[in-house]
Design an enzyme around this catalytic site. Structure first.
Site, PDB file in Angstrom:
ATOM      1  N   GLY A 150       0.806  -1.214   0.000  1.00 47.65           N
ATOM      2  CA  GLY A 150       0.000   0.000   0.000  1.00 47.65           C
ATOM      3  C   GLY A 150       0.835   1.258   0.000  1.00 47.65           C
ATOM      4  O   GLY A 150       1.936   1.316  -0.566  1.00 47.65           O
ATOM      5  N   SER A 151       0.336   2.273   0.685  1.00 47.85           N
ATOM      6  CA  SER A 151       0.951   3.604   0.594  1.00 47.85           C
ATOM      7  C   SER A 151       2.288   3.728   1.308  1.00 47.85           C
ATOM      8  O   SER A 151       2.948   4.769   1.179  1.00 47.85           O
ATOM      9  CB  SER A 151      -0.024   4.651   1.143  1.00 47.85           C
ATOM     10  OG  SER A 151      -1.175   4.741   0.326  1.00 47.85           O
ATOM     11  N   THR A 152       2.723   2.698   2.056  1.00 47.59           N
ATOM     12  CA  THR A 152       4.088   2.773   2.593  1.00 47.59           C
ATOM     13  C   THR A 152       5.100   2.838   1.454  1.00 47.59           C
ATOM     14  O   THR A 152       6.186   3.393   1.615  1.00 47.59           O
ATOM     15  CB  THR A 152       4.396   1.557   3.482  1.00 47.59           C
ATOM     16  OG1 THR A 152       4.241   0.345   2.720  1.00 47.59           O
ATOM     17  CG2 THR A 152       3.477   1.509   4.691  1.00 47.59           C
TER      18      THR A 152
ATOM     19  N   LYS B 260       4.868   4.621  -1.065  1.00 51.66           N
ATOM     20  CA  LYS B 260       5.018   6.017  -1.496  1.00 51.66           C
ATOM     21  C   LYS B 260       6.267   6.667  -0.898  1.00 51.66           C
ATOM     22  O   LYS B 260       6.772   7.656  -1.423  1.00 51.66           O
ATOM     23  CB  LYS B 260       3.771   6.822  -1.114  1.00 51.66           C
ATOM     24  CG  LYS B 260       2.523   6.411  -1.905  1.00 51.66           C
ATOM     25  CD  LYS B 260       1.274   7.102  -1.403  1.00 51.66           C
ATOM     26  CE  LYS B 260       0.049   6.634  -2.195  1.00 51.66           C
ATOM     27  NZ  LYS B 260      -1.227   7.170  -1.661  1.00 51.66           N
TER      28      LYS B 260
END
Length: 572
Positions: free
Chosen positions: A290-292, A294
């Site tokens: 997921g957004s980790t 990013k």
């Protein structure tokens, strides 16, 4: 003439007396001789029998029954970084039988079953009917089981003293330590690693002598390990999740200080260790993080030199590519700066950061950070990450915000350490490592300026972004949330999430990376969302709050933190 017969008669009268007396003397001597001889023979026979009985009574099972075996081979203790014992050998008794000495097999099976109800009747019966010299019946008995079986008084049944592995902490570090089999051989975790380093050869050659085996010291701190597992168990219950996991990693040396995944198992009684939900999710499972991810997308854009913290991207409209439309979860529908892309966790902004670098540059950077290559460390249970065989633009876009590629949580933490420690990618280790050793093997993957910018973004996100619930007063935590939809039947599910929080502290000089994951969490209370900021971030905060002192990190309170001190909950 009369005188002659008279003398003869007198002589004859004396003769029988003499003969009788002499005959009685010879017969009595022979009788005594025979009695003495017979007594000697009987005494000798009984002496031999008695001697053999004493011999058999004093003989050990190893000397009197069964083939030579390596099951009693010793293993070295495993200790944590402070010398606390995590695994050690203890003596135990194992039950064997000599079928040739058993008269009534049915009686033996029936009586043994009263103490060992788990014995399989038919299998045990067939073993005892073979009339072999030696068969195992039950390995590694408890002292009570041994005493109860001895009380049965069964002929042909004996015990062999063996060694078995004992783990004082039970489940606490089960996924790290692993397991040994019934023959005391390492079959999982660091127990297997120790065997592969030469212990198995020593055991096979009979050179694994206890006094010569030095303890194997790990980088694990058992105090932090206990805290971490406790927090994970509480989180699974609180958020009604199917699983959770976490790791504390020394960002400067690559040492794993603690790592846990629940559900786990008790290595002292690993009856459920192979259940499908009890695998080590931190190393043996790959997930869309997921957004980790990013964190790496933003670092890539900054490190490329094509963007800086003042750069902007247009996130006013969704991105459509083919049949896919990329939207923001909480869209601002405007132009965003790079810090805003990070703290608002903009999918559109991340996609445009990746587009600046290009497809080939994006793939190269992810490999450079170690996210797409199989992790190299001592733990045998390591999964291989997955990525598209051929990267296209749609893959680069989705991977920029954590979809379309899968990696292990541990190597996500390892990659994040490089963004915090000065830019060096350091392979993780479960063994002690000095700073000099880490510097020698570390590979520079990003610039010092990129590290400085990422530290700023991590701290900013904890102060005003999605990571606010990871804040711990005095410890200057920074980090990035990640809420990923799980794939179910080939499609992303709106109801099943895999959440993570990737943190570092203290942010003025990050020493530790703390990553938590939680699988399929439910809202803590009705009406609340189940995003990472509300479940994965608090896990990290609780781990840091309880273990920072053990990690040697002291709190520091400035004027901004002073007011928060008063509102801190009391510690148990």
């Amino acid at each position: 003439m009369m005188k002659f017969w008279k003398r003869k008669l007198e002589s004859n009268d004396a003769l029988p007396q003499e003969i009788v007396i002499q005959g009685e003397g010879r017969s009595g001597g022979k009788t005594r001789t025979r009695v003495a001889l017979i007594a000697t023979v009987f005494f000798g026979v009984y002496a031999v029998i008695g001697g053999r009985l004493v011999y058999y009574g004093l003989a050990t099972p190893e000397e009197s029954a069964g083939p030579a075996s390596r099951v009693t081979a010793s293993r070295p203790d495993i200790v944590d970084r402070n010398g606390e014992v995590l695994a050690t050998d203890i003596k135990t008794a194992s039950l064997f039988a000599e079928p040739k000495r058993i008269v009534d097999v049915d009686e033996v099976v029936e009586k043994l079953s009263t103490v060992l109800p788990e014995l399989k009747h038919e299998q045990t019966y067939n073993k005892l009917k073979t009339k072999q010299g030696f068969v195992w019946l039950k390995r590694q008995l408890t002292p009570k089981q041994q005493a109860d079986i001895m009380a049965l008084g069964l002929p042909g049944i004996g015990f062999r003293s063996e060694k078995r592995r004992f783990y004082p902490g039970g489940e606490t570090a089960s996924h790290i330590l692993g397991l040994t089999n019934v023959d005391n051989k390492g079959i999982a975790g660091l127990e297997k690693f120790v065997d592969d380093q030469g212990l198995a050869d020593l055991q096979a050659s009979g050179l694994a002598i206890p006094r010569d085996l030095q303890p194997v010291q790990l980088s694990i701190d058992n105090r932090v390990q206990h805290i971490m597992r406790d927090e994970l168990v509480q989180a699974v219950n609180r958020y009604h999740a199917i699983a959770a996991g976490a790791v504390v990693l020394n960002a400067k040396t690559g040492e794993v200080v603690a790592l846990a995944s629940v559900p786990d198992f008790d290595p002292n009684n690993p009856f459920n260790a192979l259940d499908k939900d009890r695998f080590n999710r931190m190393t043996a499972g790959v997930f869309e993080m997921g957004s980790t991810i990013k964190s790496f997308t933003t670092a890539m854009a900054l490190d490329s030199g094509r963007m800086n913290l003042n750069s902007t991207v247009d996130a006013s409209r969704p991105i459509t590519i083919g049949r896919q439309t990329i939207r923001d979860f909480h869209g601002k529908h405007r132009v965003l700066t790079v810090p805003e892309v990070f703290i608002y966790s903009s999918n559109i902004g991340s996609a445009k950061e990746a587009d600046v670098v290009g497809i080939d540059g994006h793939r190269e950077f992810m490999h450079r950070m170690g996210l797409l290559d199989k992790l190299q460390t001592e733990l045998p249970e390591i999964a291989k990450p997955t990525e598209p065989r051929v990267w296209k633009k749609v893959h680069s876009i989705t991977i920029s915000f954590g979809h379309g590629m899968s990696t292990t949580p541990l190597q996500t933490a390892v990659g994040a350490a490089a963004l915090m420690n000065g830019g060096k990618l350091i392979p993780p280790t479960f063994l002690p490592r000095t700073q000099a050793e880490a510097d020698a093997i570390g590979k520079q993957v990003v610039s010092a300026k990129t590290v400085e910018d990422m530290r700023y973004l991590y701290r900013l996100n904890a102060e005003v972004g999605s990571g606010k619930r990871a804040e711990v007063a005095g410890y200057r935590v920074g980090g990035k949330t990640g809420t990923a939809e799980k794939v179910e039947n080939g499609r992303y599910s709106k109801n099943k999430k895999f959440n993570a929080f990737l943190a570092a502290f203290p942010m003025d000089d990050p020493t530790y990376i703390v990553l938590s994951i939680i699988d399929e969490p439910q809202p803590e209370k009705p009406g609340m969302p189940a995003t990472a900021g509300l479940n994965a971030a608090p896990i990290v905060a609780n781990i840091i709050r309880r273990s920072a002192n053990f990690l040697g990190v002291s709190p520091r309170f400035d004027e901004g933190d002073a007011a928060q001190m008063v509102s801190l909950p009391a510690e148990d």
